[in-house]
Enzyme design. Sequence first.
Site, PDB file in Angstrom:
ATOM      1  N   ASP A   1      13.033 -31.782  85.725  1.00 33.34           N
ATOM      2  CA  ASP A   1      12.811 -32.835  84.972  1.00 33.34           C
ATOM      3  C   ASP A   1      12.992 -33.006  83.474  1.00 33.34           C
ATOM      4  O   ASP A   1      13.036 -31.793  82.921  1.00 33.34           O
ATOM      5  CB  ASP A   1      11.155 -32.967  85.110  1.00 33.34           C
ATOM      6  CG  ASP A   1      10.767 -33.972  86.384  1.00 33.34           C
ATOM      7  OD1 ASP A   1      11.711 -34.358  87.051  1.00 33.34           O
ATOM      8  OD2 ASP A   1       9.797 -33.688  86.824  1.00 33.34           O
TER       9      ASP A   1
ATOM     10  N   LYS B   1      15.065 -38.158  83.274  1.00 31.71           N
ATOM     11  CA  LYS B   1      15.486 -39.266  82.858  1.00 31.71           C
ATOM     12  C   LYS B   1      14.822 -39.596  81.684  1.00 31.71           C
ATOM     13  O   LYS B   1      13.647 -39.275  81.281  1.00 31.71           O
ATOM     14  CB  LYS B   1      15.009 -40.520  83.835  1.00 31.71           C
ATOM     15  CG  LYS B   1      13.479 -40.150  84.385  1.00 31.71           C
ATOM     16  CD  LYS B   1      13.340 -40.459  85.736  1.00 31.71           C
ATOM     17  CE  LYS B   1      11.623 -40.815  86.032  1.00 31.71           C
ATOM     18  NZ  LYS B   1      11.315 -39.885  87.026  1.00 31.71           N
TER      19      LYS B   1
ATOM     20  N   MET C   1       2.245 -41.791  79.902  1.00 31.61           N
ATOM     21  CA  MET C   1       3.243 -42.801  80.261  1.00 31.61           C
ATOM     22  C   MET C   1       3.039 -44.138  79.761  1.00 31.61           C
ATOM     23  O   MET C   1       3.694 -45.262  80.163  1.00 31.61           O
ATOM     24  CB  MET C   1       3.552 -42.837  81.609  1.00 31.61           C
ATOM     25  CG  MET C   1       4.160 -41.413  82.261  1.00 31.61           C
ATOM     26  SD  MET C   1       4.514 -41.807  84.008  1.00 31.61           S
ATOM     27  CE  MET C   1       2.900 -41.839  84.947  1.00 31.61           C
TER      28      MET C   1
HETATM   29  C1  LIG Z   1       5.296 -38.620  84.571  1.00 33.09           C
HETATM   30  S1  LIG Z   1       3.955 -38.081  83.471  1.00 33.09           S
HETATM   31  C2  LIG Z   1       3.878 -36.514  84.139  1.00 33.09           C
HETATM   32  C3  LIG Z   1       2.539 -36.171  83.446  1.00 33.09           C
HETATM   33  C4  LIG Z   1       2.642 -34.343  84.031  1.00 33.09           C
HETATM   34  N1  LIG Z   1       2.704 -34.204  85.599  1.00 33.09           N
HETATM   35  C5  LIG Z   1       1.501 -33.625  83.500  1.00 33.09           C
HETATM   36  O1  LIG Z   1       0.563 -33.123  84.398  1.00 33.09           O
HETATM   37  O2  LIG Z   1       1.317 -33.325  82.414  1.00 33.09           O
HETATM   38  C6  LIG Z   1       4.669 -37.994  82.241  1.00 33.09           C
HETATM   39  C7  LIG Z   1       3.948 -38.156  80.771  1.00 33.09           C
HETATM   40  O3  LIG Z   1       3.199 -37.194  80.570  1.00 33.09           O
HETATM   41  C8  LIG Z   1       2.979 -37.182  79.034  1.00 33.09           C
HETATM   42  N2  LIG Z   1       3.663 -35.813  78.296  1.00 33.09           N
HETATM   43  C9  LIG Z   1       4.117 -34.861  79.019  1.00 33.09           C
HETATM   44  N3  LIG Z   1       4.437 -33.803  78.257  1.00 33.09           N
HETATM   45  C10 LIG Z   1       4.222 -34.398  77.007  1.00 33.09           C
HETATM   46  C11 LIG Z   1       4.125 -33.838  75.731  1.00 33.09           C
HETATM   47  N4  LIG Z   1       4.693 -32.576  75.757  1.00 33.09           N
HETATM   48  N5  LIG Z   1       3.632 -34.536  74.534  1.00 33.09           N
HETATM   49  C12 LIG Z   1       3.076 -35.758  74.735  1.00 33.09           C
HETATM   50  N6  LIG Z   1       2.924 -36.223  75.851  1.00 33.09           N
HETATM   51  C13 LIG Z   1       3.442 -35.662  77.106  1.00 33.09           C
HETATM   52  C14 LIG Z   1       3.471 -38.344  78.500  1.00 33.09           C
HETATM   53  O4  LIG Z   1       2.749 -39.427  78.625  1.00 33.09           O
HETATM   54  C15 LIG Z   1       4.418 -38.548  79.674  1.00 33.09           C
HETATM   55  O5  LIG Z   1       4.853 -40.085  79.495  1.00 33.09           O
END
Ligand SMILES: C[S@@+](CC[C@H](N)C(=O)[O-])C[C@H]1O[C@@H](n2cnc3c(N)ncnc32)[C@H](O)[C@@H]1O
Length: 375
Positions: A153, A175, A282
């Site tokens: 991812d 993506k 997100m």
């Molecule tokens: C599709 S979700 C997946 C979440 C993931 N499964 C988790 O447990 O963190 C993706 C969202 O996670 C958040 N996100 C993930 N990594 C991040 C980071 N390093 N800094 C800020 N937001 C993050 C953002 O809100 C992003 O839009």
Amino acid sequence: MPHEAYTLSLPVAGRRVVVVGAGAAGTRITRRLLAAGAAVLVVAPDASPEVRAAASAGLLDWVARPYRSGDAADAWLVHAATGSPEVDALVASDAERVGTWCVVEPPPHDRTTAAPGRASGRVALVGGGPGAADMITVRGLALLTEADVVVVDRLAPRTLLDDLSPDVEIVDVGKSAGDHPVPQHEINAVLVDRALAGKRVVRLKGGDPYVFGRGGEEHDACVGAGVPVEVVPGVTSAVSVPAAAGIPVTHRGLARGFSVLTGHDDAGRVPTSGDHTLVLLMGLARLERTCAELIARGHDPHCPAAVIEDGFGPRQRTTVATLATIAARAREMGVRPPAVAVVGDVVRRSPAWACAVEPALALAGAPAYRAEDRA
Ligand SMILES: C[S@@+](CC[C@H](N)C(=O)[O-])C[C@H]1O[C@@H](n2cnc3c(N)ncnc32)[C@H](O)[C@@H]1O
């Protein structure tokens, strides 16, 4: 007639074992040797994060340069795993000259476990954590090191891919916001097809596979196709990114629980008081609408709020305001994804809150906002 492998077990505990090479194969060998109690010396100009971490922790010695004849002079056992047939042959002949056993790692394409049609194919859904290379779990990293195929991812810890052997197939299903996503059924098909072809597949995901990660669907697709599947939890951004900004999602006397949401649709389903922390994933594009919906559903417009961008990354930044003003403030600051928004009294624990909001309120002659001021 092909010969079967002859397996030997050696009492390496406390004995000096030299591993030449610290890529995927060298790392795998080193891990096993450490587990068996060997006194490991790694010789390699560069090393995987796992070997580096073990060296920093004093679990092994690492000589960070190319192999030189004589490096293994006092070794009890030598492993040659550089990936270069010439260097491995030199290591082997040096060892033979001094009467030391040397095991030469076969080149990657000889790995029989990757042969098509074998029953060893499997999938591991690995949570990679919030993106920094050193926030994946030990188990996740071990499986990644042994993978034949990695399906990755965008928000996964992608720098770890640099340490994989060149023969590992990388399938990038990452993506960006606005780009067309790779449909989930196609991702499922890649996982299943590769595993049925006998490959060890790692599905490397951001955060935790089961927190808004569609890990459940991937798990079910594998089970449905008869593919063995393992889920390796990861450090979710929902908890770790607020923590990176100094915000605990629960805190004695301040927050008794938390909810993780992705947008305004869930606004009516969560407790409205500031002692219940809301974490929004997100949700950057919809932040204004979500905040308005939360206020309409009874949340206090003055409740502290924060947006944390790129948690644990080079762009990490925290923007603070209140529920009523955070969307406008985020726009003003040019906040970009990935970002996590937090609403709740716990935001006051962030150093960013103390720096930005309290002095501004004091300047304006207003008393600093306190959770207990609310009814
Ligand atoms: C599709 S979700 C997946 C979440 C993931 N499964 C988790 O447990 O963190 C993706 C969202 O996670 C958040 N996100 C993930 N990594 C991040 C980071 N390093 N800094 C800020 N937001 C993050 C953002 O809100 C992003 O839009």
